[in-house]
Enzyme design. Structure first.
Site, PDB file in Angstrom:
ATOM      1  N   ASP A  61     -29.492 -19.190 -75.260  1.00  0.00           N
ATOM      2  CA  ASP A  61     -29.713 -19.295 -76.715  1.00  0.00           C
ATOM      3  C   ASP A  61     -30.767 -18.319 -77.227  1.00  0.00           C
ATOM      4  O   ASP A  61     -31.419 -18.576 -78.234  1.00  0.00           O
ATOM      5  CB  ASP A  61     -30.128 -20.731 -77.105  1.00  0.00           C
ATOM      6  CG  ASP A  61     -29.209 -21.785 -76.538  1.00  0.00           C
ATOM      7  OD1 ASP A  61     -27.994 -21.628 -76.701  1.00  0.00           O
ATOM      8  OD2 ASP A  61     -29.696 -22.752 -75.930  1.00  0.00           O
ATOM      9  N   GLU A  62     -30.927 -17.184 -76.549  1.00  0.00           N
ATOM     10  CA  GLU A  62     -31.977 -16.233 -76.952  1.00  0.00           C
ATOM     11  C   GLU A  62     -31.554 -15.333 -78.114  1.00  0.00           C
ATOM     12  O   GLU A  62     -32.366 -14.560 -78.632  1.00  0.00           O
ATOM     13  CB  GLU A  62     -32.384 -15.325 -75.771  1.00  0.00           C
ATOM     14  CG  GLU A  62     -32.945 -16.057 -74.572  1.00  0.00           C
ATOM     15  CD  GLU A  62     -31.874 -16.373 -73.532  1.00  0.00           C
ATOM     16  OE1 GLU A  62     -32.227 -16.786 -72.418  1.00  0.00           O
ATOM     17  OE2 GLU A  62     -30.675 -16.223 -73.853  1.00  0.00           O
ATOM     18  N   LYS A 104     -28.524 -13.364 -77.884  1.00  0.00           N
ATOM     19  CA  LYS A 104     -27.961 -12.168 -77.234  1.00  0.00           C
ATOM     20  C   LYS A 104     -26.781 -11.585 -78.004  1.00  0.00           C
ATOM     21  O   LYS A 104     -26.559 -10.373 -77.977  1.00  0.00           O
ATOM     22  CB  LYS A 104     -27.518 -12.511 -75.804  1.00  0.00           C
ATOM     23  CG  LYS A 104     -28.646 -12.946 -74.892  1.00  0.00           C
ATOM     24  CD  LYS A 104     -28.143 -13.306 -73.508  1.00  0.00           C
ATOM     25  CE  LYS A 104     -27.323 -14.566 -73.463  1.00  0.00           C
ATOM     26  NZ  LYS A 104     -28.041 -15.790 -73.837  1.00  0.00           N
ATOM     27  N   ALA A 143     -20.939 -20.706 -73.209  1.00  0.00           N
ATOM     28  CA  ALA A 143     -21.798 -19.710 -73.852  1.00  0.00           C
ATOM     29  C   ALA A 143     -21.354 -19.529 -75.293  1.00  0.00           C
ATOM     30  O   ALA A 143     -20.169 -19.412 -75.568  1.00  0.00           O
ATOM     31  CB  ALA A 143     -21.684 -18.380 -73.105  1.00  0.00           C
ATOM     32  N   GLY A 144     -22.293 -19.513 -76.225  1.00  0.00           N
ATOM     33  CA  GLY A 144     -21.976 -19.261 -77.627  1.00  0.00           C
ATOM     34  C   GLY A 144     -22.791 -18.107 -78.148  1.00  0.00           C
ATOM     35  O   GLY A 144     -24.004 -18.227 -78.310  1.00  0.00           O
ATOM     36  N   HIS A 145     -22.150 -16.956 -78.375  1.00  0.00           N
ATOM     37  CA  HIS A 145     -22.851 -15.786 -78.893  1.00  0.00           C
ATOM     38  C   HIS A 145     -22.530 -15.645 -80.380  1.00  0.00           C
ATOM     39  O   HIS A 145     -21.396 -15.382 -80.764  1.00  0.00           O
ATOM     40  CB  HIS A 145     -22.451 -14.530 -78.112  1.00  0.00           C
ATOM     41  CG  HIS A 145     -22.990 -14.538 -76.717  1.00  0.00           C
ATOM     42  ND1 HIS A 145     -22.765 -13.518 -75.815  1.00  0.00           N
ATOM     43  CD2 HIS A 145     -23.760 -15.443 -76.059  1.00  0.00           C
ATOM     44  CE1 HIS A 145     -23.371 -13.806 -74.673  1.00  0.00           C
ATOM     45  NE2 HIS A 145     -23.968 -14.968 -74.799  1.00  0.00           N
ATOM     46  N   GLN A 182     -25.648 -17.433 -71.054  1.00  0.00           N
ATOM     47  CA  GLN A 182     -26.746 -18.343 -70.706  1.00  0.00           C
ATOM     48  C   GLN A 182     -28.044 -17.550 -70.493  1.00  0.00           C
ATOM     49  O   GLN A 182     -28.268 -16.553 -71.153  1.00  0.00           O
ATOM     50  CB  GLN A 182     -26.386 -19.205 -69.484  1.00  0.00           C
ATOM     51  CG  GLN A 182     -25.292 -20.219 -69.760  1.00  0.00           C
ATOM     52  CD  GLN A 182     -23.975 -19.806 -69.173  1.00  0.00           C
ATOM     53  OE1 GLN A 182     -23.871 -18.998 -68.272  1.00  0.00           O
ATOM     54  NE2 GLN A 182     -22.916 -20.368 -69.690  1.00  0.00           N
ATOM     55  N   THR A 191     -22.452 -26.466 -78.925  1.00  0.00           N
ATOM     56  CA  THR A 191     -22.426 -27.928 -78.896  1.00  0.00           C
ATOM     57  C   THR A 191     -22.983 -28.586 -80.156  1.00  0.00           C
ATOM     58  O   THR A 191     -22.699 -29.749 -80.417  1.00  0.00           O
ATOM     59  CB  THR A 191     -23.268 -28.441 -77.704  1.00  0.00           C
ATOM     60  OG1 THR A 191     -24.630 -28.005 -77.893  1.00  0.00           O
ATOM     61  CG2 THR A 191     -22.745 -27.882 -76.392  1.00  0.00           C
ATOM     62  N   SER A 237     -36.539  -8.603 -83.262  1.00  0.00           N
ATOM     63  CA  SER A 237     -35.596  -9.090 -84.268  1.00  0.00           C
ATOM     64  C   SER A 237     -36.346  -9.969 -85.259  1.00  0.00           C
ATOM     65  O   SER A 237     -37.019 -10.924 -84.868  1.00  0.00           O
ATOM     66  CB  SER A 237     -34.478  -9.887 -83.584  1.00  0.00           C
ATOM     67  OG  SER A 237     -33.634 -10.455 -84.554  1.00  0.00           O
ATOM     68  N   ASN A 238     -36.241  -9.629 -86.537  1.00  0.00           N
ATOM     69  CA  ASN A 238     -36.982 -10.370 -87.570  1.00  0.00           C
ATOM     70  C   ASN A 238     -36.058 -11.013 -88.598  1.00  0.00           C
ATOM     71  O   ASN A 238     -36.388 -11.167 -89.763  1.00  0.00           O
ATOM     72  CB  ASN A 238     -38.002  -9.445 -88.254  1.00  0.00           C
ATOM     73  CG  ASN A 238     -37.367  -8.214 -88.897  1.00  0.00           C
ATOM     74  OD1 ASN A 238     -36.325  -7.750 -88.462  1.00  0.00           O
ATOM     75  ND2 ASN A 238     -38.012  -7.678 -89.930  1.00  0.00           N
TER      76      ASN A 238
END
Length: 421
Positions: A12-13, A15, A38-40, A221, A298, A409-410
């Site tokens: 959840d970073e 990516k 994984a959710g991008h 992940q 989720t 990232s802002n």
């Protein structure tokens, strides 16, 4: 030449946005592990889309996308995702390739995942119940079905044989849900999959490398969920670190150049498992609220805390990280005081190392405090225009890790990424 983008925390970073930002500089984006857990998250034409299995380069017309052999693939999720992508006017068939060695997630894998997690009671590991763990178990147990098997006339026979084996396991869990709807969806999705370019992934990618094409390997992940080096047993079922690129795509180690690690400016975790810097107070709740910390796949609320320097340094070491992207830095605009964990105290002794079994020991984070900058940074375009207090925060992390934060990232927008090269 292969560059890698992967997560340095518990996933959840952010990516997806980062891969999307870098994608135009590459000829091929390749997923090398993980599954539909994984959710991008990407924003295309100001609309949000979450990709679970398709590489994040799919929205770039000239970029090839490969689902590598290290991925476990759910045909139902893939079909649904392709339909979403098509809604943006993208012809997904043109640039999407699938390795024939990628393993398939069957309906019974999902059922086994659910049955296993339910049986654990208080010791649940926080599985997303997508069937990933059971699919990887079949892979290592040499029972699994792979994408290439779709092209074999004996596929249905192989499927029935594996389904019967799974049913015996489900019976042992006393799990008797009707899976007929899942199966109907599954076989419809298999027919849908036959239209894709199913390739010898390892030959495909090495051929592109030999032609001088630039490849970006996209991780799912995060490093602290790696099956070997993460917070076992609260981990995923694959190697999420840079070493997984070699086995998940079939490329040699010397082909890897840059390893770009993605980390939030703070820390989050979904599900169970150790989280030394977790804040179970009003500050943690504020981080969750300001950062909108709810799972892309989720919807689960994420646990929140200050950045864990010990875990981050460990992740940089095992991945060979060459540069870092710090995401969601703007979330910290709201805080008057920030903290970084610079060491652990375990059983009264201070250490800079990750313990073997984090959930068996009491870890007391040792904090370094920083004044917040209390300034809206979302419109800032250049590093030297950031508040001085923020630059001090970033510079401390650079020095502590021995790896530079090269991008900040802002905000969620594609253009909200500040270079610090």
């Amino acid at each position: 030449m292969v560059d890698v983008i992967l997560g340095l925390q518990w996933g959840d970073e952010g990516k997806g946005k980062i891969v999307d930002y870098f994608a135009p500089s590459y000829d091929l984006i390749a997923r090398f592990q993980g599954g539909p857990n994984a959710g991008h998250t990407l924003y295309v034409k100001d609309k949000k889309i979450v990709l679970h299995q398709i590489p994040s380069g799919i929205f770039h017309e000239k970029t090839m996308n490969l689902i590598g052999n290290g991925v476990v693939l759910d045909p139902v999720t893939l079909k649904r995702e392709c339909e979403s992508v098509a809604g943006f006017g993208v012809d997904y068939r043109k640039n999407l390739y699938i390795s024939q060695r990628a393993h398939l997630i069957l309906p019974t894998h999902r059922a086994l995942d659910k049955a296993s997690e339910m049986s654990k009671g208080q010791e649940k590991i926080g599985s997303t119940l997508k069937g990933i763990g059971p699919a990887y178990m079949d892979k290592t147990g040499r029972n699994g079905l792979r994408v290439g098997d779709l092209l074999d006339k004996s596929f249905t026979t192989q499927y029935i044989k594996l389904r019967l084996k799974h049913q015996k396991l489900l019976d042992s869990f006393n799990f008797h849900e009707d899976l007929s709807e899942w199966e109907e969806e599954f076989f419809e999705a298999l027919e849908f999959m036959r239209q894709f370019k199913i390739v010898n992934g390892e030959y495909f990618i090495n051929d592109k490398i030999s032609q001088g094409k630039k490849v970006l390997a996209e991780g799912a992940q995060g490093s602290m969920l790696d099956v070997d080096f993460g917070t076992f047993p609260f981990v995923t079922s694959s190697n999420t670190i840079s070493a997984g690129v070699c086995t998940g795509l079939g490329v040699a180690p010397q082909q890897i150049r840059d390893v770009i690690g993605v980390s939030k400016a703070y820390c989050t975790r979904v599900g169970g498992g150790p989280f030394p810097t977790e804040l179970e107070d009003a500050t943690g709740e504020e981080l969750r609220k300001v950062g909108n910390e709810f799972g892309a796949t989720t919807g689960r609320p994420r646990r929140c805390g200050w950045i864990d320097g010990v875990a981050l340094k460990f992740a940089c070491m095992i991945n060979g990280v060459t540069k870092i992207v710090m995401t969601k830095a703007d979330v910290l605009d709201a805080f008057s005081e920030l903290k970084i964990c610079t060491a652990y105290k375990v059983n009264g002794e201070t250490t800079n190392e990750i313990p073997f079994q984090m959930n068996r020991v009491k870890i007391e984070p040792q904090w370094q405090s920083f004044a917040g900058w209390n300034t809206d940074i979302t419109a800032v375009k250049k590093y030297d225009k950031l508040p001085e207090k923020m630059r001090e925060y970033v510079q401390f992390i650079n020095k502590y890790l021995g790896v530079k934060i090269a991008y900040i990232s802002n905000g969620p927008g594609r253009d909200q990424l500040i270079e610090n090269l």
